[in-house]
Design a protein around this motif. Sequence first.
Motif, PDB file in Angstrom:
ATOM      1  N   VAL A 118       0.812  -1.225   0.000  1.00 57.91           N
ATOM      2  CA  VAL A 118       0.000   0.000   0.000  1.00 57.91           C
ATOM      3  C   VAL A 118       0.839   1.266   0.000  1.00 57.91           C
ATOM      4  O   VAL A 118       0.312   2.369  -0.102  1.00 57.91           O
ATOM      5  N   GLY A 119       2.167   1.121   0.147  1.00 54.06           N
ATOM      6  CA  GLY A 119       3.019   2.294   0.208  1.00 54.06           C
ATOM      7  C   GLY A 119       3.072   2.874   1.607  1.00 54.06           C
ATOM      8  O   GLY A 119       2.472   2.341   2.548  1.00 54.06           O
ATOM      9  N   PRO A 120       3.776   3.989   1.782  1.00 52.42           N
ATOM     10  CA  PRO A 120       3.948   4.563   3.118  1.00 52.42           C
ATOM     11  C   PRO A 120       2.710   5.319   3.599  1.00 52.42           C
ATOM     12  O   PRO A 120       1.920   5.835   2.810  1.00 52.42           O
ATOM     13  N   GLY A 121       2.562   5.391   4.920  1.00 52.90           N
ATOM     14  CA  GLY A 121       1.492   6.189   5.503  1.00 52.90           C
ATOM     15  C   GLY A 121       0.106   5.616   5.286  1.00 52.90           C
ATOM     16  O   GLY A 121      -0.068   4.437   4.985  1.00 52.90           O
ATOM     17  N   THR A 122      -0.887   6.482   5.411  1.00 49.61           N
ATOM     18  CA  THR A 122      -2.296   6.063   5.309  1.00 49.61           C
ATOM     19  C   THR A 122      -3.037   6.745   4.163  1.00 49.61           C
ATOM     20  O   THR A 122      -4.259   6.624   4.056  1.00 49.61           O
ATOM     21  N   ALA A 123      -2.309   7.437   3.286  1.00 48.33           N
ATOM     22  CA  ALA A 123      -2.972   8.177   2.205  1.00 48.33           C
ATOM     23  C   ALA A 123      -3.652   7.243   1.210  1.00 48.33           C
ATOM     24  O   ALA A 123      -4.488   7.692   0.417  1.00 48.33           O
ATOM     25  N   TRP A 124      -3.339   5.961   1.237  1.00 47.26           N
ATOM     26  CA  TRP A 124      -3.924   5.002   0.304  1.00 47.26           C
ATOM     27  C   TRP A 124      -5.367   4.650   0.647  1.00 47.26           C
ATOM     28  O   TRP A 124      -6.121   4.185  -0.227  1.00 47.26           O
ATOM     29  N   ARG A 125      -5.765   4.842   1.904  1.00 47.59           N
ATOM     30  CA  ARG A 125      -7.037   4.278   2.370  1.00 47.59           C
ATOM     31  C   ARG A 125      -8.261   4.863   1.674  1.00 47.59           C
ATOM     32  O   ARG A 125      -9.130   4.121   1.210  1.00 47.59           O
ATOM     33  N   ALA A 126      -8.347   6.178   1.591  1.00 52.23           N
ATOM     34  CA  ALA A 126      -9.539   6.798   0.993  1.00 52.23           C
ATOM     35  C   ALA A 126      -9.700   6.415  -0.482  1.00 52.23           C
ATOM     36  O   ALA A 126     -10.787   5.983  -0.893  1.00 52.23           O
ATOM     37  N   PRO A 127      -8.663   6.542  -1.316  1.00 53.06           N
ATOM     38  CA  PRO A 127      -8.845   6.125  -2.716  1.00 53.06           C
ATOM     39  C   PRO A 127      -9.097   4.633  -2.860  1.00 53.06           C
ATOM     40  O   PRO A 127      -9.827   4.214  -3.769  1.00 53.06           O
ATOM     41  N   TYR A 128      -8.541   3.824  -1.980  1.00 52.47           N
ATOM     42  CA  TYR A 128      -8.797   2.383  -2.031  1.00 52.47           C
ATOM     43  C   TYR A 128     -10.270   2.096  -1.794  1.00 52.47           C
ATOM     44  O   TYR A 128     -10.917   1.383  -2.569  1.00 52.47           O
ATOM     45  N   HIS A 129     -10.836   2.642  -0.720  1.00 51.89           N
ATOM     46  CA  HIS A 129     -12.240   2.376  -0.410  1.00 51.89           C
ATOM     47  C   HIS A 129     -13.169   2.951  -1.484  1.00 51.89           C
ATOM     48  O   HIS A 129     -14.211   2.355  -1.800  1.00 51.89           O
TER      49      HIS A 129
END
Length: 272
Positions: A118-129
Amino acid sequence: MTVDDGARLWTLSSGPAGGSPVVLCHGGPGLWDYLGPISAMLDPAHHVHRYDQRGCGRSTGPHDYRLDRALADLDALRRHWGYDRWTVFGHSWGATLVLAYAWTYPEHVQAVIYCGGVGPGTAWRAPYHAEVANRLTAGQQERRDELERRKRSWEEEVEFRMLCWLPDYADPSRAEVWARAAASAPFEINWQANRALASGLPDATTLAAKVTAPTLIIHGEQDPRPLANTRRLLDILPGATLATIPEAGHFPWLEDPTAVSTRLNAFLSAHG
């Protein structure tokens, strides 16, 4: 193999005993080994090891689901098999695990393969969902949420998993077949491990800079986990290269096995 606190880890090894060692780390957290196809893709000169993480699949053990414990288990396997250095491959959550292993035990890592992370941090969560919601129909989302809220029969459990994993595939004509096959594995998801390991992870933004081993990042361009966030690792990892698989999702070896096999074996030939 039994580790120091009594956890018994199921393992499976293949290839020549004197071959270049590679360990494959499955995703989840809380799932089981499903990386047989990756093992089969690797050049036969490699000695390939797979295992179920503690409390998952065929492994048992005290319910200690901290990242430090998962890293210690992985290094205990290295010592058990008698290696000074080895190549670590991780898929999904396993990609996070091997990256953390590489910055914790850099002296024991020959090379890193980071697949579907998912890469670093949590920036992936919103676009993933958002992408998951886009790929499921309203009826599928409603059924998934209904099943999540209640105790499920085995048939309902398979359906629930299938609906959760359906968006992971790029080819909609084959997605349900692949997702249902994965969902039918006869193991319970370890939700305690999932919750414990998925929360409170250290931010790789600074720690990944400590990784000294050459690193191959493999990512399906149609994975709902955004490629843009994974690309950020190229600016952090000193020796990283990126291999994107255009017509593939979260399990790129299923949707384009030739491309994945070619990339893996070229990297291992150079660095493994």
